[in-house]
Design a protein around this motif. Structure first.
Motif, PDB file in Angstrom:
ATOM      1  N   ASP A  12      -2.181  -7.959  12.977  1.00  0.00           N
ATOM      2  CA  ASP A  12      -2.012  -9.274  13.607  1.00  0.00           C
ATOM      3  C   ASP A  12      -0.550  -9.504  13.981  1.00  0.00           C
ATOM      4  N   LEU A  13      -0.349 -10.468  14.847  1.00  0.00           N
ATOM      5  CA  LEU A  13       1.002 -10.830  15.268  1.00  0.00           C
ATOM      6  C   LEU A  13       1.670 -11.681  14.178  1.00  0.00           C
ATOM      7  N   GLY A  14       2.873 -11.272  13.766  1.00  0.00           N
ATOM      8  CA  GLY A  14       3.631 -12.053  12.778  1.00  0.00           C
ATOM      9  C   GLY A  14       3.206 -11.721  11.365  1.00  0.00           C
ATOM     10  N   MET A  15       4.145 -11.841  10.448  1.00  0.00           N
ATOM     11  CA  MET A  15       3.854 -11.591   9.023  1.00  0.00           C
ATOM     12  C   MET A  15       5.050 -12.095   8.220  1.00  0.00           C
ATOM     13  N   PRO A  16       4.854 -12.303   6.915  1.00  0.00           N
ATOM     14  CA  PRO A  16       6.013 -12.677   6.099  1.00  0.00           C
ATOM     15  C   PRO A  16       7.003 -11.511   6.043  1.00  0.00           C
ATOM     16  N   VAL A  17       8.271 -11.828   6.195  1.00  0.00           N
ATOM     17  CA  VAL A  17       9.336 -10.812   6.215  1.00  0.00           C
ATOM     18  C   VAL A  17      10.383 -11.228   5.183  1.00  0.00           C
ATOM     19  N   HIS A  18      10.837 -10.265   4.370  1.00  0.00           N
ATOM     20  CA  HIS A  18      11.844 -10.585   3.349  1.00  0.00           C
ATOM     21  C   HIS A  18      13.195 -10.877   4.013  1.00  0.00           C
ATOM     22  N   ALA A  19      13.608  -9.986   4.908  1.00  0.00           N
ATOM     23  CA  ALA A  19      14.868 -10.151   5.648  1.00  0.00           C
ATOM     24  C   ALA A  19      14.841  -9.139   6.784  1.00  0.00           C
ATOM     25  N   TYR A  20      15.745  -9.341   7.754  1.00  0.00           N
ATOM     26  CA  TYR A  20      15.798  -8.421   8.904  1.00  0.00           C
ATOM     27  C   TYR A  20      17.248  -8.026   9.174  1.00  0.00           C
ATOM     28  N   LEU A  21      17.468  -6.723   9.365  1.00  0.00           N
ATOM     29  CA  LEU A  21      18.804  -6.210   9.702  1.00  0.00           C
ATOM     30  C   LEU A  21      18.727  -5.396  10.986  1.00  0.00           C
ATOM     31  N   GLU A  22      19.742  -5.544  11.832  1.00  0.00           N
ATOM     32  CA  GLU A  22      19.763  -4.803  13.103  1.00  0.00           C
ATOM     33  C   GLU A  22      21.173  -4.259  13.350  1.00  0.00           C
TER      34      GLU A  22
END
Ligand code: GLV
Ligand code: MN
Ligand code: MN
Length: 414
Positions: free
Chosen positions: A182-192
């Motif tokens: 599915d589109l979207g989900m819980p995310v702990h953190a994001y790094l780029e």
């Protein structure tokens, strides 16, 4: 136990070369625009590399591609790391690919070292960050964070005449081995990780930029309409020339917007006219306008100035003008806590850092709406990006990925 782990710099540099072959241009850059066959080729290559390492491969309805390495607690929200694989039409080989492949190198390094993390880690390649074939930009990350694909997107037509809905479907179908989620989900953190795309790290000889936030962007599609007529027989007083109105407005805006405000950015990247005959006054003149500013009130003010100027010049030529907003991204700041995580990890790795605001937009801004996000910048030769000559030296590529690895280990265990 994790102190000694490092990335495999030669492997990462080799991967950058390998992906730069997909859509390679004669001048050393790439043309791998979103949702094209070449974009699909790059996605397939990454999915194949991931499957060969035993990682999970997933895609969502907007064709964001996820590579998953399980954690000890596999139900915990994953730490997300990544960037994009699509490019500008005359783009560089680092914009997007650097962050995606650095993230994949982190997964491989953890796997090589047999290090388990508490949380799962997912590498993501977001769909259509650039926004040049289909506007807006950051489609994948914005739909992911909103949890919905705007219905209007499906009807969008690309610069080469393709429908977004068709290209999205073909892209999803080109990766049947990826499990649909599915589109979207819980995310702990994001790094780029990303190339700076500006000159300041190189000028100050600092290997790492810690990005505190991103300035705002607004895109306008302007259409001035007049009357097509014969080039040889139509006297000045009979002409309703939309191109003349457009050029007059742009001339004023070029000489006022940026000269009057150092923080403002005003760019016209595309102009076309219809019918486009050498011996006919155009019926329509269209252009795109890209406005950037760190202050959203200033973006509104610039937008109003631009519209007023176009209306005045169109009126003088007895033409009409229409504006459509195709992208609107308010400025945003990344959370201090995550900036501190990156700075401490850089300190341990012996890497000097500098805090900076990003002049370019990035997927991290949209992900930051649903999970704490942050970015690592590495230097860019001569500050040149959105250009085939874009270049980051190998030692900076390695430093960025090394910092990503260290920060990832910390966050995936926290
Ligand atoms: C991203 O590609 C931007 O235009 O800032
Ligand atoms: Mn980019
Ligand atoms: Mn870009």
């Amino acid at each position: 136990m994790t102190a000694d782990i490092d990335i495999d710099g030669a492997r990462l540099l080799g991967r950058l070369d390998q992906f730069a072959e997909i859509g390679a241009t004669a001048r050393g850059g790439v043309n791998r625009q979103a949702l094209t066959g070449l974009d699909r080729e790059a996605r397939s290559l990454l999915a194949g590399l991931a499957a060969a390492r035993g990682f999970g491969v997933f895609q969502d309805p907007v064709a964001n591609l996820f590579i998953r390495r399980s954690g000890k607690d596999d139900r915990a929200p994953p730490l997300l790391i990544g960037s994009h694989l699509d490019s500008q039409p005359a783009g560089g080989r680092f914009d997007g690919a650097l962050g995606t492949l650095s993230a994949f190198e982190v997964l491989e390094s953890l796997e090589d070292a047999g290090i388990e993390t508490e949380r799962p880690i997912e590498v993501v390649a977001w769909t259509n960050e650039e926004g040049c074939r289909f506007a807006p930009g950051c489609m994948g990350s914005s739909a992911f964070s909103a949890g919905v694909i705007p219905a209007a997107w499906l009807e969008l037509v690309s610069t080469d005449g393709a429908m977004f809905g068709d290209e999205l479907k073909a892209t999803l179908e080109a990766l049947p081995q990826a499990t649909m989620r599915d589109l979207g989900m819980p995310v702990h953190a994001y790094l780029e990780v990303h190339i700076e795309q500006g000159p300041s790290l190189e000028k100050e000889d600092i290997p790492i930029g810690i990005v505190t936030g991103i300035q705002g962007t607004r895109w306008l599609q302007v259409e001035v309409s007049g009357q097509t007529a014969h080039a040889g027989t139509t006297a000045l007083s009979y002409r309703r020339d939309p191109l003349r109105a457009m050029i007059s407005a742009l001339d004023t805006l070029y000489s006022t917007v940026m000269p009057q405000d150092e923080s403002a950015r005003f760019t016209v990247g595309r102009i076309d006219v219809e019918p486009g005959a050498i011996n006919a006054i155009p019926e329509l003149a269209r252009c795109t306008i890209d406005i950037r500013h760190p202050d959203s009130l200033e973006i509104d003010r610039l937008n109003a100035t631009i519209e007023q100027c176009f209306h005045e010049r169109a009126k003088a030529q007895r033409c009409e003008v229409l504006f459509k907003r195709s992208f609107d991204m308010s400025p945003a700041n990344f959370p201090e806590k995550l900036l501190g995580v990156l700075e401490r990890a850089a300190d341990v790795a012996g890497l000097a850092t500098k805090r900076m605001v990003s002049g370019a937009f990035h997927d991290a801004l949209f992900v930051n709406r649903i999970a704490p996000s942050a970015m690592i910048f590495v230097p860019c030769r001569d500050g040149l990006s959105h250009n085939e000559a874009e270049y980051t030296a190998p030692e900076h590529v390695v430093s960025g990925a090394r910092l990503l690895l260290r920060s990832t280990i910390g966050l995936a265990n926290g």
